[in-house]
Write a protein that holds these residues in place. Sequence first.
Motif, mmCIF file in Angstrom:
data_model
loop_
_atom_site.group_PDB
_atom_site.id
_atom_site.type_symbol
_atom_site.label_atom_id
_atom_site.label_comp_id
_atom_site.label_asym_id
_atom_site.label_seq_id
_atom_site.Cartn_x
_atom_site.Cartn_y
_atom_site.Cartn_z
ATOM 1 N N ASP A 38 -66.836 0.150 -5.205
ATOM 2 C CA ASP A 38 -66.137 0.404 -6.632
ATOM 3 C C ASP A 38 -64.780 0.817 -6.712
ATOM 4 N N LYS A 39 -64.275 1.673 -5.637
ATOM 5 C CA LYS A 39 -62.835 2.260 -5.677
ATOM 6 C C LYS A 39 -62.175 1.507 -4.971
ATOM 7 N N LYS A 40 -62.779 0.372 -4.368
ATOM 8 C CA LYS A 40 -61.858 -0.265 -3.259
ATOM 9 C C LYS A 40 -61.489 0.420 -2.344
ATOM 10 N N ASP A 41 -62.072 1.160 -1.428
ATOM 11 C CA ASP A 41 -61.735 2.211 -0.585
ATOM 12 C C ASP A 41 -62.456 2.167 0.643
ATOM 13 N N LEU A 42 -62.423 1.813 1.667
ATOM 14 C CA LEU A 42 -63.035 1.743 2.717
ATOM 15 C C LEU A 42 -62.149 2.590 3.839
ATOM 16 N N PRO A 43 -62.808 3.738 4.375
ATOM 17 C CA PRO A 43 -62.052 4.608 5.361
ATOM 18 C C PRO A 43 -62.033 3.495 6.492
ATOM 19 N N SER A 44 -60.795 3.825 7.355
ATOM 20 C CA SER A 44 -60.476 2.757 8.390
ATOM 21 C C SER A 44 -61.369 3.095 9.582
ATOM 22 N N SER A 45 -62.034 4.296 9.688
ATOM 23 C CA SER A 45 -63.022 4.230 10.760
ATOM 24 C C SER A 45 -64.260 3.402 10.626
ATOM 25 N N TYR A 46 -64.660 3.229 9.228
ATOM 26 C CA TYR A 46 -65.753 2.291 9.050
ATOM 27 C C TYR A 46 -65.226 0.874 8.717
#
Length: 70
Positions: A38-46
């Motif tokens: 929804d936020k279009k934000d995926l942590p780089s580790s994931y």
Amino acid sequence: METLFRNIRAEIARNALTIEEFSKKLGIERKTFYNWEDKKDLPSSYLKKTAELFGISTDELLGLSNRAEK
């Protein structure tokens, strides 16, 4: 990031997983995935974990390259 989540969903389908199964493999709650999407934000580790899970590069997930280029 929209391309990223579209590609993640394509890989989930290609691997015959549900969002629930995919989330468990990443060690997160399903709700967390939906929040990231929804936020279009995926942590780089994931991002890295997701690429490793599907056996593809982070560039492929990000839409910077594709399987046909290999």
